[in-house]
Design a protein around this motif. Structure first.
Motif, short mmCIF file in Angstrom:
data_model
loop_
_atom_site.label_atom_id
_atom_site.label_comp_id
_atom_site.label_asym_id
_atom_site.label_seq_id
_atom_site.Cartn_x
_atom_site.Cartn_y
_atom_site.Cartn_z
N TRP A 68 0.96 -1.06 0.15
CA TRP A 68 -0.06 0.20 -0.23
C TRP A 68 0.55 1.43 -0.15
N TRP A 69 2.06 1.16 0.76
CA TRP A 69 2.81 1.96 0.67
C TRP A 69 3.91 3.08 -0.67
N VAL B 205 -0.90 7.21 -2.88
CA VAL B 205 -0.36 7.19 -1.34
C VAL B 205 1.17 8.22 -1.68
N ARG B 206 2.23 8.09 -2.74
CA ARG B 206 3.30 8.45 -2.15
C ARG B 206 3.31 10.11 -3.21
N TYR B 207 2.27 10.22 -4.28
CA TYR B 207 1.64 11.66 -4.70
C TYR B 207 1.47 12.94 -2.88
N THR C 220 1.27 16.95 0.98
CA THR C 220 1.72 17.22 1.66
C THR C 220 2.71 18.41 2.48
N LEU C 221 4.23 17.37 2.01
CA LEU C 221 5.08 17.98 2.49
C LEU C 221 5.32 18.84 2.20
N LEU C 222 5.58 19.49 0.24
CA LEU C 222 5.30 21.01 -0.05
C LEU C 222 4.19 21.68 0.72
N LEU D 111 6.23 21.29 -11.82
CA LEU D 111 5.30 22.47 -11.12
C LEU D 111 5.84 21.58 -9.33
N PHE D 112 6.28 20.15 -9.84
CA PHE D 112 6.94 19.68 -9.05
C PHE D 112 8.26 20.79 -8.46
N ALA D 113 9.32 20.89 -9.30
CA ALA D 113 10.12 21.46 -8.78
C ALA D 113 10.52 22.74 -8.52
#
Length: 460
Positions: A24-25, A30-32, A37-39, A92-94
């Motif tokens: 599941w992880w 889950v990764r996205y 959340t972190l950003l 966008l992530f960068a």
């Protein structure tokens, strides 16, 4: 729709298309979710920290001024990525990583390190200098390099060469510089509010001129060196483990060194900043600009060299390798599709061009023995995407091929126009209605062939 041609044979390793059961992880959502959340948390914390240091009014002024170079820098890096455009989510992530996570790491780590040095040495001025020239380059470049590393590891299909490394690194640094400029410009505005200065003599104007007008490319220039290291590593074979580790580290060390020289320029004397800017930053910027543009042209040559194999196998039309290897012809194909079939068709043509470019790069890596074990699977995926879009893309590409094809070279011998109405049996238009046109005088006599060198029709 016509039947798909057989898959061409390429030098490749064994394909492993089996998908293992994921915990599941390990699932994508889950990764996205964890990354977003972190950003988001990083963005909220950095927003609170910057607003605390600059005040609400200073924050708004800094935000309004710091955003000015962002569209220009982002557009420049997007232009570099036009040959094989990467997904917008990577950019966008960068940018979000640079503006939120990397900026938060830099502010916390730099403040902690500077305070520790000041306490240990009991010399705040030397602590500030040491922090700016040693601590800040190491912390900031490492924080920005983390974004390039994450894309390199988890978006490997989108990270295939030097241009991809330059784009991801540059956009990350653009986001970092955006947040840093808000802090510096907002602090300068607060200083002017306390001193009552305004206009061109203000600290805000001087800070804006140095950071936004003169050196908006400073942070992207540093981090691009790290991106080049990752890009060269992406071109290496998977078995070259030492090379794939050493090159990114070398690029990171060069980025730290250039950053340290730039930050230390203010301690080199009254004109130290301008000396470093003119003798170091501008030549480095010009050299790296030439490198990435040359790399972009090399990518187009790779497209023209690798795609004819798929045209011979029936996957592409004969003129398509020429069109896909020219940015002008690509644009003409998209414009044709948009004009005749609508925006959706233009997007399909753009996707067709991107998939064909990825296919050319994949074949190039496979021919050099640098492709991964999933070479055959990836090739089939790309060919399938091309086949799905061929009904819309092929007419547009055929039009671009006719319009952008180089004009035939003129004959090496002179062409003599006839008198109006006089047949010219050598002309392809002879016999058509209205053939012939007025001529100011009689036809010129043919040249007299006398003694001299032998006639050579290929001589210009």
């Amino acid at each position: 729709m016509a039947t798909c041609p057989p898959y061409p044979t390429h030098p490749s390793g064994p394909a492993d298309g089996a998908r293992r059961h994921a915990h599941w992880w390990q699932r994508a959502w889950v990764r996205y979710g964890a990354l977003i959340t972190l950003l988001a948390l990083s963005g909220l914390v950095i927003l609170a920290l910057v607003r605390q240091q600059t005040g609400t009014q200073g924050f708004l002024v800094g935000l309004g001024l710091a955003v000015l170079p962002v569209p220009l820098l982002t557009a420049a890096f997007r232009w570099l990525d036009r040959v094989e455009p990467g997904p917008w989510r990577n950019l966008l992530f960068a940018f979000a990583w640079g503006a939120c996570a990397a900026a938060l790491i830099a502010i916390v780590a730099n403040s902690f390190a500077t305070r520790w040095i000041a306490t240990a040495t009991a010399d705040p001025s030397s602590a500030d200098t040491l922090g700016a020239t040693v601590i800040a380059p190491v912390v900031e470049e490492s924080a920005k390099a983390a974004a390039v590393l994450l894309v390199f590891l988890f978006r490997r299909r989108d990270f295939t060469g030097i241009v991809d490394g330059v784009v991801i690194a540059g956009v990350t640094a653009t986001g970092f510089a955006f947040t840093e400029n808000i802090l510096y410009l907002g602090t300068a505005f607060g200083t002017d509010q306390l001193s009552g200065e305004s206009g061109l003599a203000s600290v805000t104007a001087a800070t804006f001129f140095v950071r936004v007008v003169m050196s908006p490319f400073a942070h992207p220039l540093f981090t691009v060196l790290t991106g080049i290291g990752f890009g060269v590593a992406a071109l290496s074979a998977e078995r070259q483990h030492l090379r794939r580790v050493f090159l990114p580290l070398s690029g990171l060390l060069l980025a730290m060194g250039m950053h340290a020289v730039w930050n230390g320029s203010s301690s080199f004397g009254e004109y130290g900043f301008f000396a470093v800017y003119a003798a170091f930053m501008v030549p480095a910027f010009g050299l790296l600009t030439w490198l990435v543009i040359w790399t972009r042209q090399r990518e187009l040559r790779t497209v023209r060299a690798e795609l004819p194999a798929y045209a011979a196998a029936g996957w592409l039309a004969a003129p398509e390798p020429f069109v896909l290897g020219s940015m002008r012809a690509r644009r003409m194909a998209r414009d044709y599709a948009a004009h005749h079939f609508g925006r959706a068709a233009a997007r399909s043509v753009a996707q067709y061009e991107a998939y064909a470019t990825s296919l050319a790069f994949l074949r190039h890596r496979g021919r050099l023995g640098r492709a991964g074990a999933d070479f055959a699977v990836r090739e089939r995926e790309l060919l399938h995407e091309l086949w799905r879009r061929q009904e819309v893309a092929r007419p547009a590409l055929a039009y671009a091929a006719r319009s952008a094809a180089p004009a035939p070279a003129p004959p090496p011998w002179p062409v003599y126009m006839p008198v109006y109405g006089t047949p010219n049996y050598g002309s392809p238009g002879y016999g058509t209605p209205g053939y012939g046109r007025p001529h100011p005088g009689p036809a010129a006599p043919p040249p007299a062939y006398g003694p001299g060198p032998a006639y050579n029709p290929y001589r210009s």
